[in-house]
Design an enzyme around this catalytic site. Structure first.
Site, PDB file in Angstrom:
ATOM      1  N   ASP A 199       0.881  -1.170   0.017  1.00  0.00           N
ATOM      2  CA  ASP A 199      -0.019  -0.086   0.026  1.00  0.00           C
ATOM      3  C   ASP A 199       0.894   1.417  -0.119  1.00  0.00           C
ATOM      4  O   ASP A 199       1.957   1.366   0.964  1.00  0.00           O
ATOM      5  CB  ASP A 199      -1.013   0.210   1.250  1.00  0.00           C
ATOM      6  N   ASN A 234      -2.962  13.064  -4.322  1.00  0.00           N
ATOM      7  CA  ASN A 234      -4.108  13.460  -5.255  1.00  0.00           C
ATOM      8  C   ASN A 234      -4.633  14.770  -4.496  1.00  0.00           C
ATOM      9  O   ASN A 234      -4.993  15.654  -5.332  1.00  0.00           O
ATOM     10  CB  ASN A 234      -5.155  12.591  -5.119  1.00  0.00           C
ATOM     11  N   HIS A 272      -5.151  14.812  -9.130  1.00  0.00           N
ATOM     12  CA  HIS A 272      -5.073  13.206  -9.854  1.00  0.00           C
ATOM     13  C   HIS A 272      -4.159  12.914 -10.852  1.00  0.00           C
ATOM     14  O   HIS A 272      -3.706  11.780 -10.950  1.00  0.00           O
ATOM     15  CB  HIS A 272      -6.581  13.011 -10.225  1.00  0.00           C
ATOM     16  N   ASP A 311      -1.872   9.978 -10.679  1.00  0.00           N
ATOM     17  CA  ASP A 311      -1.899   8.633 -11.751  1.00  0.00           C
ATOM     18  C   ASP A 311      -0.504   8.430 -12.238  1.00  0.00           C
ATOM     19  O   ASP A 311      -0.158   7.340 -12.546  1.00  0.00           O
ATOM     20  CB  ASP A 311      -2.648   9.117 -12.854  1.00  0.00           C
ATOM     21  N   ARG A 368      10.246 -14.354 -11.968  1.00  0.00           N
ATOM     22  CA  ARG A 368      10.357 -15.645 -12.015  1.00  0.00           C
ATOM     23  C   ARG A 368       9.055 -15.888 -12.991  1.00  0.00           C
ATOM     24  O   ARG A 368       8.028 -15.230 -12.798  1.00  0.00           O
ATOM     25  CB  ARG A 368      10.424 -16.646 -11.027  1.00  0.00           C
ATOM     26  N   GLU A 410      -4.477   2.510  -4.552  1.00  0.00           N
ATOM     27  CA  GLU A 410      -2.880   2.588  -4.280  1.00  0.00           C
ATOM     28  C   GLU A 410      -2.428   1.323  -3.847  1.00  0.00           C
ATOM     29  O   GLU A 410      -1.492   1.160  -3.036  1.00  0.00           O
ATOM     30  CB  GLU A 410      -2.846   3.735  -3.557  1.00  0.00           C
TER      31      GLU A 410
END
Length: 310
Positions: free
Chosen positions: A188, A196, A201, A205, A221, A232
């Site tokens: 997180d 934001n 925003h 982004d 792998r 997020e």
């Protein structure tokens, strides 16, 4: 196709093979480096998977040629074989399944408890069914590619939550089948709402897109997976990583993220909190996720920009 749920396309083929030949068991299998896995089988008397070096089908895979054995208990070719004398079936017929490149990726086989071929036995039908199976595999692969395109997060280029849920369940099944340690990391971005709210925003982004590219490099792998599972929130499946290995990757992510210094409008750089959980042998996938989520909560409660394991 490995470790995917039952599929009527292949169940139909094994049912036809069993009926045509009056077989006690018909099965369609795939192989990887270590195991043979039954994608479809007509009897639960047959195991879902077996070590490749203990499988009779490994001879079909190795040679790329069809094989018929009248009596597995008496055939000198199987003298000393680890399972041929112990299984309840005696007659065996198998043909190879081939991928798009022509390589052998599995087998289609029938088994009978009585020795000797069934009346008027002809392997042509089994061969034709194997060709149909290979065609279905090609269609399945192309459908999977289309499915992946439609389940990719447009902003980060990572699999989205719907794709992750499917692959997470498959990873759980694979880990249970192979016994290979597999770990889940939930990530997180710390204080992301401030990005934001303060910078807009569009800036948020840009951070998400850059972090998505950054995280994808840690899915190194073939069976690893990085995904965006929320606003997020991100997830990383590490196939083959035990608890110390997962902790090492989590620490590397935190240090590498600090090194690239994605800007935060109020806190200098973007950081992430990480929760780690390594699948336990008797654990279902729901509890596995819950432990990782609790570990993430502990990392955030402990001050963020850190990893915790449960």
């Amino acid at each position: 196709m490995l470790d995917t749920p039952p599929d009527e396309r292949f169940d139909r083929i094994t049912r036809i093979a069993a009926r045509v030949y009056g077989a006690d068991v018909a099965f369609l299998s795939f192989v990887d480096a270590d195991q043979q896995w039954m994608k479809s089988k007509t009897s639960d008397a047959l195991s879902d998977h077996i070590e490749r070096d203990r499988s009779i089908c490994t001879m079909v895979v190795a040679s790329g040629a069809e094989m018929v054995i009248e009596d597995m208990r008496q055939d000198p070719m199987l003298e000393g074989h680890p399972v041929a004398r112990d299984i309840p079936w005696r007659f065996y017929a198998g043909v190879p399944l081939r991928g798009e490149e022509g390589s052998v990726i599995g087998t289609l086989c029938i088994l009978r408890e009585e020795p000797g071929a069934p009346p008027a036995f002809n392997i042509d039908v089994l061969r034709d069914l194997a060709d149909i199976s290979s065609h279905e595999l090609t269609l399945a692969r192309r459908n999977t590619e289309l499915h992946q395109l439609s389940n990719t997060d447009a902003l980060t280029g990572l699999p989205n939550r719907r794709m992750f849920d499917q692959e997470f369940h498959r990873s759980w099944r694979r880990a249970r089948r192979t016994g290979v340690s597999t770990s889940l990391l939930l990530l997180d971005l710390d204080h992301f709402k401030e990005v934001n709210d303060t910078a807009g925003h569009q800036a948020g982004d840009q951070v998400l897109a850059k972090f998505g590219r950054f995280l994808s490099s840690f899915a190194a792998r073939p069976d690893d997976l990085a995904a965006r599972v929320g606003g997020e929130e991100f997830a990383l499946i590490l196939a083959g990583s035990d608890e110390p290995g997962a902790a090492k990757v989590a620490d590397a992510i935190i240090r590498a993220l600090d090194a690239i210094a994605l800007p935060h409008p109020l806190r200098k750089v973007i950081t992430t909190s990480i929760g780690c959980a390594t699948l336990r042998s008797d654990e279902d996938h729901v509890n596995w996720w819950t432990r990782a989520d609790r570990a993430l909560y502990a990392a955030k409660a402990g001050g963020r920009a850190q990893a915790q394991s449960l």
